[in-house]
Design a protein around this motif. Structure first.
Motif, short mmCIF file in Angstrom:
data_model
loop_
_atom_site.label_atom_id
_atom_site.label_comp_id
_atom_site.label_asym_id
_atom_site.label_seq_id
_atom_site.Cartn_x
_atom_site.Cartn_y
_atom_site.Cartn_z
N PHE A 184 0.83 -1.21 0.00
CA PHE A 184 0.00 0.00 0.00
C PHE A 184 0.87 1.26 0.00
O PHE A 184 0.56 2.25 -0.65
N ILE B 158 -0.27 9.95 -3.25
CA ILE B 158 -1.31 10.21 -2.24
C ILE B 158 -0.82 9.78 -0.86
O ILE B 158 0.12 8.99 -0.74
N CYS C 244 -4.52 5.16 1.29
CA CYS C 244 -5.42 4.51 0.33
C CYS C 244 -6.80 5.17 0.28
O CYS C 244 -7.50 5.06 -0.73
N CYS D 205 -7.46 7.36 -2.66
CA CYS D 205 -7.36 6.73 -3.98
C CYS D 205 -8.73 6.64 -4.65
O CYS D 205 -9.71 6.25 -4.02
N CYS E 31 -9.42 -1.19 -3.40
CA CYS E 31 -9.07 -2.22 -4.39
C CYS E 31 -9.15 -3.59 -3.70
O CYS E 31 -9.25 -3.67 -2.48
S1 SF4 Z 1 -6.61 1.47 -2.62
FE1 SF4 Z 1 -5.59 2.49 -4.31
S2 SF4 Z 1 -3.65 3.27 -3.47
FE2 SF4 Z 1 -4.42 1.69 -2.06
S3 SF4 Z 1 -3.43 -0.18 -2.73
FE3 SF4 Z 1 -5.43 -0.09 -3.71
S4 SF4 Z 1 -5.06 0.86 -5.73
FE4 SF4 Z 1 -3.26 1.27 -4.41
#
Ligand code: SF4
Ligand code: SF4
Length: 114
Positions: free
Chosen positions: A65, A74, A77, A80, A85
């Motif tokens: 992460f 950023i 998370c 994002c 994800c």
């Molecule tokens: S939420 Fe977004 S920033 Fe975090 S690991 Fe998943 S894709 Fe990457």
């Protein structure tokens, strides 16, 4: 002190034990996490000064992460657009407080519901 994954490092027992030199808490956390994660952790490994520091607990060292957030520029998370994800979703399942932290940030950044 929010980690990239939503965990509040200031509430983490490894962080607290490091900052207060609490050897008992280190031992207890090594035993507890060792049982939960299914491998052997030594008390001597239970040192961390937080997700964004140079002294990191080994399980937080190669953090996917952190790498992903850094690539996207950023802070965590929750900021994002793809949040959450699949990788993060799986990781957050046993840590609802981290999920709540990121949900709140995501709502502030992107609005709407999750
Ligand atoms: S939420 Fe977004 S920033 Fe975090 S690991 Fe998943 S894709 Fe990457
Ligand atoms: S980075 Fe360190 S303080 Fe933060 S959750 Fe991981 S072990 Fe705990």
């Amino acid at each position: 002190m929010l980690a990239f994954c939503g965990i509040d490092c200031s509430n983490c027992p490894v962080y607290r034990a490091t900052m207060t030199n609490d050897e008992i808490l280190k031992r207890e956390t090594a035993e507890k996490w060792g049982r939960e994660f299914g491998f052997v952790l030594e008390k001597s490994e239970m040192t961390c000064t937080g997700c964004r520091s140079e002294i990191l607990f080994k399980l937080c060292f190669d953090c996917p992460f952190k790498e992903c957030c850094s690539k996207k520029g950023i802070d965590n998370c929750g900021q994002c657009a793809e949040y959450p994800c699949q990788t993060l979703e799986r990781f957050l399942r046993p840590i609802p407080e981290a999920r709540a932290n990121l949900d709140e940030i995501h709502r502030k950044f992107h609005g709407g519901t999750l």
